[in-house]
Scaffold this motif. Sequence first.
Motif, PDB file in Angstrom:
ATOM      1  N   LEU A  91       0.825  -1.205   0.000  1.00 49.21           N
ATOM      2  CA  LEU A  91       0.000   0.000   0.000  1.00 49.21           C
ATOM      3  C   LEU A  91       0.858   1.252   0.000  1.00 49.21           C
ATOM      4  N   GLU A  92       1.991   1.198   0.682  1.00 46.20           N
ATOM      5  CA  GLU A  92       2.916   2.321   0.672  1.00 46.20           C
ATOM      6  C   GLU A  92       3.586   2.458  -0.696  1.00 46.20           C
ATOM      7  N   ALA A  93       3.967   1.331  -1.312  1.00 47.25           N
ATOM      8  CA  ALA A  93       4.659   1.359  -2.599  1.00 47.25           C
ATOM      9  C   ALA A  93       3.774   1.924  -3.701  1.00 47.25           C
ATOM     10  N   ARG A  94       2.470   1.799  -3.554  1.00 45.84           N
ATOM     11  CA  ARG A  94       1.567   2.334  -4.572  1.00 45.84           C
ATOM     12  C   ARG A  94       1.768   3.831  -4.766  1.00 45.84           C
ATOM     13  N   LEU A  95       2.187   4.522  -3.710  1.00 49.14           N
ATOM     14  CA  LEU A  95       2.423   5.961  -3.809  1.00 49.14           C
ATOM     15  C   LEU A  95       3.644   6.275  -4.666  1.00 49.14           C
ATOM     16  N   GLN A  96       4.518   5.276  -4.912  1.00 53.62           N
ATOM     17  CA  GLN A  96       5.731   5.467  -5.703  1.00 53.62           C
ATOM     18  C   GLN A  96       5.659   4.704  -7.021  1.00 53.62           C
ATOM     19  N   LEU A  97       4.464   4.433  -7.512  1.00 60.57           N
ATOM     20  CA  LEU A  97       4.289   3.524  -8.642  1.00 60.57           C
ATOM     21  C   LEU A  97       5.059   3.979  -9.892  1.00 60.57           C
ATOM     22  N   ALA A  98       5.060   5.257 -10.190  1.00 62.76           N
ATOM     23  CA  ALA A  98       5.703   5.747 -11.406  1.00 62.76           C
ATOM     24  C   ALA A  98       7.193   6.000 -11.227  1.00 62.76           C
ATOM     25  N   ASP A  99       7.703   5.928 -10.020  1.00 66.05           N
ATOM     26  CA  ASP A  99       9.121   6.166  -9.731  1.00 66.05           C
ATOM     27  C   ASP A  99       9.790   4.823  -9.454  1.00 66.05           C
ATOM     28  N   ALA A 100      10.508   4.297 -10.443  1.00 65.55           N
ATOM     29  CA  ALA A 100      11.085   2.956 -10.310  1.00 65.55           C
ATOM     30  C   ALA A 100      12.062   2.871  -9.145  1.00 65.55           C
ATOM     31  N   GLN A 101      12.908   3.887  -8.987  1.00 63.52           N
ATOM     32  CA  GLN A 101      13.887   3.875  -7.905  1.00 63.52           C
ATOM     33  C   GLN A 101      13.203   3.984  -6.543  1.00 63.52           C
ATOM     34  N   GLY A 102      12.258   4.914  -6.421  1.00 66.94           N
ATOM     35  CA  GLY A 102      11.547   5.069  -5.167  1.00 66.94           C
ATOM     36  C   GLY A 102      10.740   3.831  -4.821  1.00 66.94           C
ATOM     37  N   PHE A 103      10.120   3.227  -5.825  1.00 67.14           N
ATOM     38  CA  PHE A 103       9.345   2.003  -5.614  1.00 67.14           C
ATOM     39  C   PHE A 103      10.254   0.887  -5.102  1.00 67.14           C
ATOM     40  N   GLU A 109       1.051  -5.147  16.868  1.00 68.96           N
ATOM     41  CA  GLU A 109       0.029  -5.514  15.887  1.00 68.96           C
ATOM     42  C   GLU A 109      -1.013  -4.407  15.729  1.00 68.96           C
ATOM     43  N   ALA A 110      -1.362  -3.745  16.834  1.00 67.25           N
ATOM     44  CA  ALA A 110      -2.352  -2.672  16.755  1.00 67.25           C
ATOM     45  C   ALA A 110      -1.847  -1.525  15.888  1.00 67.25           C
ATOM     46  N   LEU A 111      -0.566  -1.199  16.003  1.00 65.42           N
ATOM     47  CA  LEU A 111       0.001  -0.136  15.171  1.00 65.42           C
ATOM     48  C   LEU A 111      -0.059  -0.507  13.694  1.00 65.42           C
ATOM     49  N   LEU A 112       0.285  -1.744  13.364  1.00 65.43           N
ATOM     50  CA  LEU A 112       0.250  -2.166  11.964  1.00 65.43           C
ATOM     51  C   LEU A 112      -1.173  -2.158  11.429  1.00 65.43           C
ATOM     52  N   TRP A 113      -2.126  -2.557  12.251  1.00 63.91           N
ATOM     53  CA  TRP A 113      -3.537  -2.522  11.834  1.00 63.91           C
ATOM     54  C   TRP A 113      -3.985  -1.092  11.547  1.00 63.91           C
ATOM     55  N   ALA A 114      -3.670  -0.169  12.444  1.00 62.24           N
ATOM     56  CA  ALA A 114      -4.060   1.231  12.246  1.00 62.24           C
ATOM     57  C   ALA A 114      -3.334   1.830  11.058  1.00 62.24           C
ATOM     58  N   ALA A 115      -2.053   1.470  10.864  1.00 64.51           N
ATOM     59  CA  ALA A 115      -1.285   2.008   9.743  1.00 64.51           C
ATOM     60  C   ALA A 115      -1.850   1.537   8.408  1.00 64.51           C
ATOM     61  N   ARG A 116      -2.266   0.276   8.335  1.00 67.73           N
ATOM     62  CA  ARG A 116      -2.855  -0.219   7.089  1.00 67.73           C
ATOM     63  C   ARG A 116      -4.123   0.560   6.742  1.00 67.73           C
ATOM     64  N   ARG A 117      -4.924   0.870   7.734  1.00 68.82           N
ATOM     65  CA  ARG A 117      -6.131   1.658   7.481  1.00 68.82           C
ATOM     66  C   ARG A 117      -5.773   3.062   7.002  1.00 68.82           C
ATOM     67  N   LEU A 118      -4.778   3.661   7.633  1.00 73.79           N
ATOM     68  CA  LEU A 118      -4.405   5.039   7.311  1.00 73.79           C
ATOM     69  C   LEU A 118      -3.795   5.142   5.915  1.00 73.79           C
ATOM     70  N   LEU A 119      -3.033   4.131   5.506  1.00 73.01           N
ATOM     71  CA  LEU A 119      -2.401   4.172   4.188  1.00 73.01           C
ATOM     72  C   LEU A 119      -3.417   4.158   3.048  1.00 73.01           C
ATOM     73  N   LYS A 120      -4.622   3.719   3.314  1.00 67.64           N
ATOM     74  CA  LYS A 120      -5.649   3.681   2.273  1.00 67.64           C
ATOM     75  C   LYS A 120      -6.256   5.051   1.996  1.00 67.64           C
ATOM     76  N   GLN A 121      -5.986   6.025   2.860  1.00 69.42           N
ATOM     77  CA  GLN A 121      -6.577   7.350   2.690  1.00 69.42           C
ATOM     78  C   GLN A 121      -5.826   8.142   1.618  1.00 69.42           C
ATOM     79  N   PRO A 122      -6.528   8.955   0.845  1.00 64.92           N
ATOM     80  CA  PRO A 122      -5.893   9.657  -0.278  1.00 64.92           C
ATOM     81  C   PRO A 122      -5.083  10.887   0.117  1.00 64.92           C
ATOM     82  N   GLN A 123      -5.236  11.372   1.342  1.00 67.89           N
ATOM     83  CA  GLN A 123      -4.556  12.605   1.723  1.00 67.89           C
ATOM     84  C   GLN A 123      -3.036  12.426   1.694  1.00 67.89           C
ATOM     85  N   ARG A 124      -2.341  13.486   1.347  1.00 68.63           N
ATOM     86  CA  ARG A 124      -0.880  13.428   1.233  1.00 68.63           C
ATOM     87  C   ARG A 124      -0.216  13.236   2.580  1.00 68.63           C
TER      88      ARG A 124
END
Length: 519
Positions: free
Chosen positions: A151-163, A414-429
């Motif tokens: 989900l984090e890598a999706r934000l770098q999809l067009a940047d091969a090095q960043g991805f 585990e709670a942090l990872l659960w909350a982080a996965r939810r937050l990464l789905k949001q479109p805000q920068r």
Amino acid sequence: MSGDSEPGALQAWPAIYAGTPGASVAHSDRAHSDADAAWQRWHDAQTDALFSVLEQPWYRVIEQARVETLASRHLPGMAHNLACLLPLPTAFSPAAHLYHCARIALAGGELRDEQWQVPDQTAGHWLGRLLERGRQRQLQQLSAYLSLLLLEARLQLADAQGFARVIKPLVEAYVRSFASTQQSLSLSMAAGVTAMGREDRLSRAVERSAAKQDGPYRIFSQTWDEVLGIRELKALAQQPHACLSDEVQAQARRLAQQLRKRLQSLQRHRWSFDQPQGMLDARRLTSVVTSANTAIFRQPQQAPLTDASISLLLDLSGSMRGLPQQMTLLAVDLAVRALEAAGVSCEVLGYGTRYASQENPVFEAWQAAGQPASPGRLNATRYLVYKSVRQPWRAGRGLLMRQAPLAGENIDGEALLWAARRLLKQPQRRKILLVFCDGAPHDEATTIANGPDYLRRHLHQSIAMIERGPIHLAAIGMGQGIAHYYRHSLRLQGPETIFSVLFEQLPRLLDDTHGERFA
């Protein structure tokens, strides 16, 4: 496309733009040719140097998913030929599972929690069993890495090095998890593990890794885990807690009013200067004469807070009950009202465990299984969603104030990872995860079976993983050792200081110019 491309890719090129299925070659051949063409067009060969020989096969599986996602986004013919994703079958090999998860996640699709689970055997009969019986429990941590980093890598999809830099920890985790049976996957394997089922794409196995790694975080059983939403929370709600004193509530509301004004000021008093038109900026008038400057206007900027999303994660374990919890719940209630009034995207989450040290069915199941060594987490997690991003606060605020204190423990990693996965789905920068806790994680059953540092070590790993991504993580708590875990943290001197600390820090976290400050 480069001149050294394979003939199959060149033959498929007219169909890429046409978007019609009537080409002369078979559909599966077209899809494989399109996959090769996408690789030639979007893969950056320089990224290969970031990965070792053992890491290359896993990297190429994810990279193939990236280039095919880009091709499907830009070219309708390729999108048709490569659109062969099906619901995830349970018999996928780890490589095929990785490819399918990457294709779905990078394209913005949704996967259920169980679909993220890395399988413990290979696909079908042609490769046989990869993992020993019981290994699935060892893959829980890898599944958490997978969902979070894709989900984090999706934000770098067009940047091969960043991805490539984002997914490198994920690739390393796959190498560690399958070191004893490491597979070598050619580039064509990445296309072959799609739902078209080309089994002949598997290449020979490579040598075993001799490096010994620390054992991964494990979960003995997820049977009793639960996530509670508004409907379930209503059934568990108690009568309101004993009210705090009128003096405390009055002071909290005064501070909350100041918070609301500060958030509104962040929206109103931000200007973009040196503009060719807009409101006249008197300070720039002299530059008209001295340098013939015509950019002497200012324009109000778009409200900066609308490009931020904040998640408030509350430790609701038994150790937080009493006055600290009452103060924290009131502070969060007032803060969310101010955030909602300012148009800030936010959600309110809670975490704990379902069971205390007695009558724990997970621990009893471990004992019934013969008490195998290193079983991992031996309690059931309970996560609570008081407010999702799309829900108004009026639906959950009453439930928060009637929260039944959880009698269990706290498994923070585990709670942090659960909350982080939810937050990464949001479109805000800008994404902010603010944790309210009282120190180190603890669960008696897990500690007995795995040692005193097991949950603490996983918390450190989870925090490091989140901080490598786009989320700004911070914590407020009563615990003496909170700064030992969180790089950005504040320890309260007393429960009553939660109001002044939280309401002072929220504008700092949300303001672009002070977003990294938390002190």
